[in-house]
Design an enzyme around this catalytic site. Structure first.
Site, PDB file in Angstrom:
ATOM      1  N   GLU A  39      24.486  38.270  36.414  1.00 24.27           N
ATOM      2  CA  GLU A  39      23.848  37.227  35.582  1.00 24.27           C
ATOM      3  C   GLU A  39      22.335  37.449  35.533  1.00 24.27           C
ATOM      4  OE1 GLU A  39      24.675  33.034  36.450  1.00 24.27           O
ATOM      5  OE2 GLU A  39      22.740  32.529  35.543  1.00 24.27           O
ATOM      6  N   ASN A  78      28.494  31.432  43.593  1.00 24.45           N
ATOM      7  CA  ASN A  78      28.602  29.990  43.864  1.00 24.45           C
ATOM      8  C   ASN A  78      29.478  29.705  45.077  1.00 24.45           C
ATOM      9  OD1 ASN A  78      31.297  28.576  42.818  1.00 24.45           O
ATOM     10  ND2 ASN A  78      30.903  30.412  41.600  1.00 24.45           N
TER      11      ASN A  78
HETATM   12  S1  SF4 Z   1      29.618  28.373  37.265  1.00 20.96           S
HETATM   13 FE1  SF4 Z   1      30.948  28.200  35.487  1.00 20.96          FE
HETATM   14  S2  SF4 Z   1      30.042  26.620  34.143  1.00 20.96           S
HETATM   15 FE2  SF4 Z   1      28.508  27.278  35.648  1.00 20.96          FE
HETATM   16  S3  SF4 Z   1      27.357  28.847  34.571  1.00 20.96           S
HETATM   17 FE3  SF4 Z   1      28.930  29.905  35.788  1.00 20.96          FE
HETATM   18  S4  SF4 Z   1      30.643  30.114  34.390  1.00 20.96           S
HETATM   19 FE4  SF4 Z   1      29.268  28.606  33.481  1.00 20.96          FE
END
Ligand code: SF4
Length: 321
Positions: free
Chosen positions: A135, A233
Site C-alpha cells: 500500500e 492490520n
Molecule cells: S482494511 Fe479493508 S476497508 Fe480498510 S483500507 Fe484496507 S481493504 Fe480498505
C-alpha cells in the site's frame, strides 16, 4: 507433565467486529467474478489480500498470483490487489495491453487522489506507513518525487523539508491508531503549518477492529488474532493487545494454536484481521474447544454495514446497463 488445558469453565470471547472488511470482500469478489466471466487463468498482481487461506482458495479456483506484470502474458486479464498500485504499474499494464480490473480498496484510492491533488498544488508530502508494504509503494507511487516516508516519531526528527509552509501528510490505512496519533503530534510540533487530511486516512475497519480489541482486552487473559504474518492490520491488533498488557499471538491455521498459550486460562479473546475469513476464525474456535474451552461468547460491538461497488465490467449484466 504440566496440565496444558484451559480452566474447566473456560470461555472464548469473540471480538465484534472482526474479520473481513468491505475492501477485502470486494477484492475477493472481483477475482471470483473475473474467473466466472473470463475463465482461468486470471492473473493477480500481488496477493489480492494478505491472507494465506484466501490466496490458496483463489489459487485452487484458477487465480495465478504474480509479483510483477512481466510475468503476465500479453493480452491477459490482470487484477490489481486491494493495496493499490503506483502510476508506473498502471502505465505498464496499459503498455502491455493487459485487461485490468482494479481491486484497490476505495479507501486507498481516496488517499491516492489526495496525494495527486497535493502534488499538483506543489506540496511536499509525508507518508506515515511501513516501508515495503505494497500500500505504501502504491501510494508513494502516485507522486513523482516530493514524498517521504516516516515510520516512527524518531524519523520525524530527521526530516529535511524544503518549504514547511507547503507540507502535508497522509497515512497508510491499516496502522495503529495510537501510534499514528503520536507521529502526527510530532509532525505538528515540528511543522506547525502541516496540512492534515480532511478525515483521518486510518480506515473505519482498522479503527473498529482496534476499538473492539481495546474493549475485549481487559476482559481476557490471552488474545488470539487470526491473521497472516504479512497482514498489517492483524499485526497491529496483536501489538495493541500486548500494549494493553495481555499476551497475544497471531495464527494463520488451527494447528498453530499452542496449548501452553491457553493453559489454565478462564477467558480467551479471539479476533481476526480485516483479511482473515470467518471460516478460519471458526476453525480456531474448534481448536480451542478441542483444547478444552467450553463456551463461546460474542462481545458487543459495532455492526458494520459498509459495502463498496464492484468495477464496471464485473457487475451483473442488468446492473451494468
Ligand atoms: S482494511 Fe479493508 S476497508 Fe480498510 S483500507 Fe484496507 S481493504 Fe480498505
Amino acid at each position: 507433565m504440566p496440565d496444558l488445558t484451559p480452566a474447566p469453565d473456560a470461555e472464548i470471547l469473540m471480538a465484534q467486529p472482526r474479520g473481513f472488511c468491505a475492501g477485502v470482500d470486494r477484492a475477493i469478489e472481483i477475482v471470483e467474478r473475473a474467473l466466472e466471466r473470463f475463465g482461468a487463468p486470471i492473473y493477480v498482481r500481488h496477493e489480492i489480500v494478505h491472507n494465506a487461506y484466501v490466496v490458496a482458495d483463489l489459487r485452487r479456483k484458477g487465480a495465478v498470483f504474480v509479483g510483477e506484470l512481466d510475468e503476465v502474458p500479453a493480452g491477459a486479464t490482470v487484477i490489481f490487489s486491494a493495496h493499490g498500485v503506483s502510476r508506473e504499474v498502471r502505465e505498464d499494464a496499459a503498455r502491455r495491453g493487459l485487461h485490468v480490473f482494479d481491486a484497490t480498496c476505495p479507501l486507498v484510492t481516496k488517499v491516492h487522489v489526495e496525494v495527486s491533488k497535493l502534488r499538483a498544488q506543489g506540496c511536499e508530502i509525508v507518508m506515515i506507513g511501513h516501508r515495503g508494504h505494497p500500500e505504501v509503494e502504491g501510494t508513494m507511487g502516485q507522486a513523482n518525487g516530493g514524498m517521504v516516508l516516516v515510520e516512527s516519531v524518531g524519523d520525524v526528527e530527521t526530516l529535511q523539508i524544503a518549504d514547511p509552509s507547503r507540507l502535508a501528510y497522509v497515512t497508510q490505512t491499516t496502522l495503529s491508531v495510537d501510534e499514528t496519533r503520536e507521529i502526527v503530534a510530532a509532525l505538528k510540533a515540528r511543522f506547525p503549518e502541516i496540512r492534515e487530511p480532511k478525515k483521518q486516512d486510518i480506515c473505519y475497519a482498522t479503527q473498529n477492529r482496534q476499538d473492539a480489541v481495546k474493549f475485549m482486552a481487559p476482559q481476557v487473559e490471552v488474545v488470539i488474532v487470526v491473521g497472516s504474518p504479512n497482514s498489517s492490520n492483524s499485526n497491529r491488533l496483536r501489538e495493541l493487545a500486548e500494549r494493553l498488557g495481555v499476551p497475544a499471538y497471531m495464527v494463520d491455521a488451527p494447528e498453530q494454536v499452542r496449548p501452553e498459550w491457553v493453559a489454565g486460562k478462564r477467558r480467551i479473546g479471539l479476533t481476526a484481521g480485516a483479511s482473515a475469513p470467518e471460516a478460519l476464525a471458526q476453525s480456531i474456535v474448534e481448536r480451542l474447544r478441542e483444547l478444552g474451552a467450553r463456551q463461546v461468547r460474542p462481545l458487543d460491538g459495532i455492526e458494520e454495514n459498509m459495502a463498496f461497488p464492484l468495477p464496471r465490467g464485473l457487475l451483473p449484466t442488468s446492473a451494468a446497463a
